[in-house]
Scaffold this motif. Structure first.
Motif, mmCIF file in Angstrom:
data_model
loop_
_atom_site.group_PDB
_atom_site.id
_atom_site.type_symbol
_atom_site.label_atom_id
_atom_site.label_comp_id
_atom_site.label_asym_id
_atom_site.label_seq_id
_atom_site.Cartn_x
_atom_site.Cartn_y
_atom_site.Cartn_z
ATOM 1 N N THR A 144 0.830 -1.220 0.000
ATOM 2 C CA THR A 144 0.000 0.000 0.000
ATOM 3 C C THR A 144 0.849 1.249 0.000
ATOM 4 O O THR A 144 0.496 2.234 -0.645
ATOM 5 C CB THR A 144 -0.905 -0.002 1.230
ATOM 6 O OG1 THR A 144 -0.109 -0.137 2.407
ATOM 7 C CG2 THR A 144 -1.916 -1.137 1.143
ATOM 8 N N ASN A 145 1.928 1.217 0.684
ATOM 9 C CA ASN A 145 2.781 2.399 0.787
ATOM 10 C C ASN A 145 4.123 2.117 0.129
ATOM 11 O O ASN A 145 4.970 1.415 0.686
ATOM 12 C CB ASN A 145 2.999 2.799 2.244
ATOM 13 C CG ASN A 145 1.701 3.144 2.935
ATOM 14 O OD1 ASN A 145 0.852 3.845 2.350
ATOM 15 N ND2 ASN A 145 1.513 2.662 4.159
ATOM 16 N N VAL A 146 4.338 2.622 -1.062
ATOM 17 C CA VAL A 146 5.583 2.445 -1.799
ATOM 18 C C VAL A 146 6.147 3.826 -2.094
ATOM 19 O O VAL A 146 5.398 4.707 -2.572
ATOM 20 C CB VAL A 146 5.355 1.660 -3.102
ATOM 21 C CG1 VAL A 146 6.657 1.534 -3.875
ATOM 22 C CG2 VAL A 146 4.765 0.295 -2.816
ATOM 23 N N PRO A 147 7.438 4.071 -1.845
ATOM 24 C CA PRO A 147 8.468 3.119 -1.373
ATOM 25 C C PRO A 147 8.254 2.717 0.079
ATOM 26 O O PRO A 147 7.688 3.480 0.859
ATOM 27 C CB PRO A 147 9.760 3.874 -1.572
ATOM 28 C CG PRO A 147 9.379 5.313 -1.465
ATOM 29 C CD PRO A 147 8.003 5.425 -2.057
ATOM 30 N N MET A 148 8.751 1.527 0.424
ATOM 31 C CA MET A 148 8.585 1.009 1.769
ATOM 32 C C MET A 148 9.776 0.140 2.158
ATOM 33 O O MET A 148 10.490 -0.407 1.316
ATOM 34 C CB MET A 148 7.291 0.196 1.862
ATOM 35 C CG MET A 148 7.325 -1.090 1.052
ATOM 36 S SD MET A 148 5.877 -2.154 1.322
ATOM 37 C CE MET A 148 6.087 -2.561 3.047
ATOM 38 N N ILE A 149 9.998 0.041 3.452
ATOM 39 C CA ILE A 149 11.031 -0.844 4.003
ATOM 40 C C ILE A 149 10.377 -2.174 4.339
ATOM 41 O O ILE A 149 9.360 -2.217 5.045
ATOM 42 C CB ILE A 149 11.680 -0.222 5.257
ATOM 43 C CG1 ILE A 149 12.410 1.075 4.881
ATOM 44 C CG2 ILE A 149 12.640 -1.216 5.903
ATOM 45 C CD1 ILE A 149 12.988 1.816 6.069
ATOM 46 N N VAL A 150 10.927 -3.225 3.834
ATOM 47 C CA VAL A 150 10.357 -4.563 4.041
ATOM 48 C C VAL A 150 10.627 -4.992 5.479
ATOM 49 O O VAL A 150 11.767 -4.952 5.953
ATOM 50 C CB VAL A 150 10.973 -5.581 3.062
ATOM 51 C CG1 VAL A 150 10.360 -6.960 3.292
ATOM 52 C CG2 VAL A 150 10.755 -5.125 1.625
ATOM 53 N N PRO A 151 9.583 -5.389 6.179
ATOM 54 C CA PRO A 151 9.782 -5.785 7.576
ATOM 55 C C PRO A 151 10.476 -7.146 7.692
ATOM 56 O O PRO A 151 10.290 -8.048 6.886
ATOM 57 C CB PRO A 151 8.349 -5.853 8.124
ATOM 58 C CG PRO A 151 7.515 -6.133 6.929
ATOM 59 C CD PRO A 151 8.170 -5.434 5.775
ATOM 60 N N SER A 181 9.934 1.044 -5.984
ATOM 61 C CA SER A 181 8.785 1.368 -6.846
ATOM 62 C C SER A 181 8.135 0.073 -7.304
ATOM 63 O O SER A 181 8.736 -0.999 -7.288
ATOM 64 C CB SER A 181 9.231 2.193 -8.057
ATOM 65 O OG SER A 181 10.136 1.448 -8.853
ATOM 66 N N VAL A 182 6.865 0.217 -7.720
ATOM 67 C CA VAL A 182 6.096 -0.938 -8.187
ATOM 68 C C VAL A 182 5.300 -0.516 -9.421
ATOM 69 O O VAL A 182 4.681 0.546 -9.433
ATOM 70 C CB VAL A 182 5.133 -1.459 -7.095
ATOM 71 C CG1 VAL A 182 4.285 -2.600 -7.654
ATOM 72 C CG2 VAL A 182 5.894 -1.907 -5.867
ATOM 73 N N ASP A 183 5.337 -1.356 -10.461
ATOM 74 C CA ASP A 183 4.467 -1.183 -11.621
ATOM 75 C C ASP A 183 3.504 -2.368 -11.628
ATOM 76 O O ASP A 183 3.833 -3.468 -12.079
ATOM 77 C CB ASP A 183 5.290 -1.159 -12.913
ATOM 78 C CG ASP A 183 4.444 -0.804 -14.133
ATOM 79 O OD1 ASP A 183 3.224 -1.043 -14.066
ATOM 80 O OD2 ASP A 183 5.007 -0.314 -15.127
ATOM 81 N N LYS A 184 2.314 -2.152 -11.069
ATOM 82 C CA LYS A 184 1.374 -3.269 -10.886
ATOM 83 C C LYS A 184 0.852 -3.820 -12.201
ATOM 84 O O LYS A 184 0.523 -5.003 -12.291
ATOM 85 C CB LYS A 184 0.201 -2.807 -10.015
ATOM 86 C CG LYS A 184 0.596 -2.540 -8.579
ATOM 87 C CD LYS A 184 -0.613 -2.259 -7.718
ATOM 88 C CE LYS A 184 -0.229 -2.053 -6.256
ATOM 89 N NZ LYS A 184 -1.413 -1.828 -5.386
ATOM 90 N N SER A 185 0.782 -2.967 -13.230
ATOM 91 C CA SER A 185 0.287 -3.470 -14.513
ATOM 92 C C SER A 185 1.263 -4.475 -15.130
ATOM 93 O O SER A 185 0.852 -5.457 -15.754
ATOM 94 C CB SER A 185 0.054 -2.306 -15.472
ATOM 95 O OG SER A 185 1.266 -1.607 -15.721
ATOM 96 N N ILE A 202 7.334 -11.392 -1.695
ATOM 97 C CA ILE A 202 6.390 -10.301 -1.957
ATOM 98 C C ILE A 202 5.105 -10.904 -2.526
ATOM 99 O O ILE A 202 5.130 -11.555 -3.575
ATOM 100 C CB ILE A 202 6.973 -9.278 -2.952
ATOM 101 C CG1 ILE A 202 8.309 -8.716 -2.430
ATOM 102 C CG2 ILE A 202 5.981 -8.159 -3.214
ATOM 103 C CD1 ILE A 202 9.008 -7.800 -3.416
ATOM 104 N N ASP A 203 4.039 -10.698 -1.790
ATOM 105 C CA ASP A 203 2.732 -11.200 -2.238
ATOM 106 C C ASP A 203 1.988 -10.052 -2.901
ATOM 107 O O ASP A 203 1.461 -9.151 -2.227
ATOM 108 C CB ASP A 203 1.956 -11.763 -1.058
ATOM 109 C CG ASP A 203 0.698 -12.500 -1.497
ATOM 110 O OD1 ASP A 203 0.340 -12.393 -2.692
ATOM 111 O OD2 ASP A 203 0.089 -13.183 -0.658
ATOM 112 N N GLY A 204 1.988 -10.052 -4.235
ATOM 113 C CA GLY A 204 1.406 -8.951 -4.999
ATOM 114 C C GLY A 204 -0.100 -8.980 -5.073
ATOM 115 O O GLY A 204 -0.702 -8.108 -5.712
ATOM 116 N N THR A 205 -0.734 -9.984 -4.476
ATOM 117 C CA THR A 205 -2.199 -10.053 -4.533
ATOM 118 C C THR A 205 -2.807 -8.976 -3.676
ATOM 119 O O THR A 205 -3.948 -8.594 -3.862
ATOM 120 C CB THR A 205 -2.676 -11.419 -4.052
ATOM 121 O OG1 THR A 205 -2.214 -11.642 -2.709
ATOM 122 C CG2 THR A 205 -2.144 -12.509 -4.975
#
Length: 886
Positions: A710-717, A780-784, A883-886
């Motif tokens: 939901t929040n990008v950029p983000m630090i992976v926990p 960054s994320v490109d969901k398409s 990373i679960d993109g769903t």
């Protein structure tokens, strides 16, 4: 203990001077009585023991001292066309200052740059018309790391032509983790650097018929990768006619020739100042205990080559103790002098193959004598000599038996009064003689088998009590494992002697007893000597049948022993037929000393070779065999001590049968054996020169997971993190008490310590360990397109490996930027059916300071050392990013 002396004959009595047969017997009875009550047997036995000890002292320590002598070190001020150990060690100190030179690490790259700078410096001092071509050969390893070999080709600028035949010198400049690699293979690198400078400054070397190529390979410690890359892909490899590879294990002793591509090359190597080589070395590569670049370079059969290096006492091999300070003074000078002579001889030969062709038409047998001379002869010559010796020995023996029998039959009316003569005692002397020879032969075979059996039993007992006190002391190992064989051999000889005496009591005799003593207490010199010769003939038949050059020991012994035995047997028969007044021949006391004297050279060579094999293979074997396989290690040591012991006992068999002091011999051997066992069991086998080797593996695991982008950029926990240390020891020493003492004294907490075996323990080290991955960020994320840009921040490292499942495409933007603290990755899903991304991240470190446990452990232990590998494998940090993109 009233026993007869077999080597002191009676005073001859002529039967023709006496009318009564009983009168002759009466005279002989008085002579026997004097012998029975004499103490001469004690003097002879003591004299024999003293002489044997003196022979062992001369043939052992003195021979080893001469063999391992080194020349005087030449100073830095000596002219540059001569090899100087001091200049070579200056190179070495500079090379090892970079620390460990594991492939694809900072030290490895710094060593590469240093070599390039030194090659350019040598070129700048070139005052002749020589052309230097300095190159870097790029190649990749299994991890796709970009690595480089360093090469230089020296040519005559006025006589250059395409594909000029070349002589190549090679060594590898990488090392194992935690080790500065001073000996392995720093000495090889710096020796070649100094030799290159010598040849460039030597006006007699014109490079008109051959070029000189110097190759410093990389990644040798991880599978000979650099040498294979050169041999398979470099354009110069087809020009090489001769090559010399220099590689080493430990610089505690002088260098030896390990391998050659053709045995005919031994002729050229024999011309060096101090040739040290043995054909038996050709068996060692078959054990697959280690490999060198020689294995890759000689795969092309158009090249003739040598593999030379420091090999003995490799107890610090692949450990942090491989430091320049541990190099024995004079051995680098010795190696440089020998290689300088060999290289100059090869240049004088030009581009003609040393052997005339690339195959051995008639293999050569070669071995050095006190490191001063190299004995070389053809294998066919060895077989021919052995066949001649077999035929000669059997023929002469049969002729002597027949002639002696015919002579006594011709003079049967005359009483034989020599108590060594079987015709004096028995009614059927010819049959008794044949039976005696067969019995003595069988006794010797049984003695050899008994020695083998007791040696094996002793090796098994030593493995049960887990004693390796012989580790690091080749002399102690030889004595310890040879004494059981000696005891078994002489015990078998004693039993055989008893059986023969029992059989002879059943044979009809001319006289039943003398002075109340059974005549069957006597032995016969001729029959004893012939039985020993038959054993040597049997060994020669085995050697000829198997046709192995490594069995040359058999010829070395037989060519000395058989002629002496035959000559003395002939002399004995002649003087038996025609009695002499010579005290020496009459008393036959020379039999006590002559076998020892003639065995000096073969004994000296055999002891030296066995000592060499123990010092060569013992460190490597002990690093392979754990306590479960300790029996095999003890059995190997017993095998190394077998050869000198076998031939020594064969040489002593006839002596001990004559003086018939089996009880004394067994008592002395058993007392020596108990004393040696006591010393071995109570000896501390590990010290700073012969350390206890440990393998340590640090493994950390980190789990990172993102379920909601939901929040990008983000630090992976970070979900979980753990670290495990596994430590394995060799030589059968239990680790648990060592680790407990380490924890108590160093205040280092070992959490959840478990030991599945006495030599393998693990514990949790999460709280003491600094993890390599500091942060993982999704930029960054490109969901398409289901594409992600991921930035991984980690400790400085050269070894960063990223992988994923097959349906994920990875692009590492700064892949060749090494070392780095940040890795930038683009991740794209290839399949539209899944939105789950999983990355596996592996970061390896080679610096011992990256492990607090290793730093504390090495400070705590003075007799234990960590052994490294050719890759950064001891300190491994694994991380999984999901990373679960769903």
């Amino acid at each position: 203990m009233n026993q007869t002396i077999e080597n002191i004959s009676l005073i001859p009595v002529d039967a023709t001077k006496y009318e009564d047969h009983e009168e002759v017997l009466s005279i002989n009875k008085n002579s026997y009585r004097r012998i029975f009550h004499s103490k001469m047997h004690l003097k002879q036995f003591i004299l024999w023991i003293v002489m044997f000890i003196c022979l062992m002292i001369i043939s052992g320590p003195l021979a080893l001292y001469v063999s391992y002598a080194v020349p005087t070190v030449k100073l830095r001020s000596v002219s540059h066309d001569q090899f100087s150990e001091q200049r070579a060690l200056d190179y070495l100190n500079n090379l090892t200052q970079f620390g460990s030179r594991v492939r694809n690490t900072r030290g490895n790259f710094q060593a590469r740059d240093y070599l390039i700078s030194e090659l350019r410096r040598i070129d700048s001092r070139n005052k002749r018309h020589l052309w230097f071509q300095i190159e870097l050969q790029n190649f990749t390893d299994a991890k796709e790391n970009l690595l480089q070999n360093v090469l230089v080709r020296v040519s005559n600028a006025s006589k250059m032509k395409k594909h000029m035949p070349s002589l190549m010198l090679s060594a590898h400049y990488d090392s194992v983790e935690f080790s500065p690699g001073a000996c392995d293979d720093g000495t090889g690198v710096v020796t070649i650097l100094e030799l290159l400078s010598n040849l460039v400054h030597d006006s007699t070397i014109t490079f008109s018929t051959m070029d000189l190529i110097v190759l410093f390979t990389n990644a040798e410690e991880s599978g000979l990768v650099g040498a294979k890359a050169f041999a398979n892909h470099h354009r110069w490899q087809s020009d090489i006619r001769f090559f010399i590879n220099v590689d080493s294990m430990s610089c505690n002793e002088v260098a030896f020739l390990m391998e050659m591509t053709q045995s005919q090359l031994a002729i050229d190597y024999s011309r060096v100042a101090r040739p040290r080589a043995n054909v038996i070395n050709e068996l060692i590569p078959l054990l697959s205990l280690w490999g060198t670049d020689f294995d890759a370079l000689h795969s092309n059969h158009t090249r003739s080559g040598f593999d030379i290096g420091f090999l003995l006492d490799g107890y610090t091999y692949h450990t942090p103790l491989d430091q320049p300070i541990r190099i024995k003074q004079g051995i680098v000078q010795d190696l440089g002098d020998n290689l300088g002579i060999l290289i100059r001889n090869l240049f004088q030969k030009g581009n003609v193959s040393l052997s005339g062709n690339m195959t051995d038409t008639d293999l050569l047998i070669y071995f050095d004598v006190l490191s001063r001379y190299l004995i070389i002869y053809k294998q066919s010559t060895s077989i021919l000599i052995q066949k001649i010796l077999i035929i000669l020995t059997i023929t002469i023996s049969i002729l002597l038996i027949v002639c002696d029998h015919m002579r006594h039959r011709k003079e049967r009316t005359r009483l034989c009064n020599d108590r060594q003569c079987i015709y004096f005692y028995f009614k059927y002397p010819f049959c008794v003689r044949i039976v005696s020879i067969i019995m003595y032969f069988i006794t010797n075979i049984i003695s050899i088998i008994a020695g083998f059996v007791i040696s094996i039993v002793f090796a098994w007992i030593m493995s049960i009590i887990r004693s390796i006190g012989w580790n690091g002391n080749a002399v102690l190992a030889m004595i310890l494992f040879s004494l059981p064989y000696l005891i078994g051999f002489f015990l078998g000889g004693w039993l055989g002697d008893r059986c023969l005496r029992f059989l002879l009591r059943k044979v009809p005799r001319n006289i039943s007893e003398v002075n109340g003593k059974h005549v069957t207490n006597v032995h016969f010199n001729f029959e004893q000597n012939l039985s020993i010769l038959l054993i040597y003939c049997l060994l020669m038949i085995i050697s000829v049948s198997f046709n192995l050059r490594t069995l040359y020991f058999i010829l070395i012994w037989t060519i000395f022993i058989c002629p002496i035995y035959l000559c003395v047997m002939i002399i004995e028969c002649i003087f038996h037929w025609k009695p002499t007044q010579s005290t020496l021949l009459k008393h036959k006391s020379y039999w006590l000393y002559l076998p020892l004297i003639v065995s000096f050279f073969p004994l000296m060579h055999t002891i030296g070779t066995s000592n060499y094999l123990i010092r060569l293979l013992s460190p490597t074997i002990m690093k392979i065999f754990t306590y479960k396989l300790l029996f095999k290690a003890n059995l190997a040591m017993s095998g190394f001590a077998l050869v000198p012991t076998l031939f020594t006992t064969l040489n002593l068999a006839s002596i001990t049968q004559r003086i018939r002091c089996f009880s004394w011999i067994l008592l002395i051997l058993f007392a020596s054996f108990l004393l040696t066992c006591f010393i071995t069991i109570n000896r501390q086998p590990f010290d700073k020169d012969h350390p206890h080797v440990l393998h340590v593996n640090h493994t950390s695991t980190s789990i990172y997971r993102v379920a909601n982008l939901t929040n990008v950029p983000m630090i992976v926990p970070l979900q979980s993190q753990s670290a495990l240390i596994a430590i394995a020891a060799f030589y059968g020493r239990a680790l648990s008490p060592i680790l407990d003492r380490f924890s108590a004294e160093k205040n280092y907490e070992l959490q959840n310590k478990t030991c599945r075996y006495p030599i393998y323990c693990t514990f949790n080290d999460t709280f003491n360990r600094t993890m390599s991955i500091k942060q993982i960020r999704i930029a960054s994320v490109d969901k398409s397109l289901m594409a992600y840009k991921i930035i991984i921040q980690h400790v400085l490292s050269y070894n960063i490996h990223i992988s994923s499942t097959s349906d994920v495409q990875l692009t590492i933007w700064n892949r060749f930027h090494l070392p780095r603290t940040e890795t930038i990755i683009d991740v794209t899903l290839n399949s539209s059916g899944t939105r789950l991304v999983q990355l596996d991240i592996n970061i390896r470190r080679c610096d011992i300071s990256d492990s607090p446990f290793l730093v504390s452990l090495t400070q705590f232990m003075s007799d234990r050392v960590v052994m490294g590998g050719g890759n950064c494998s001891a300190i491994n940090d694994y991380a999984t990013l999901t990373i679960d993109g769903t």
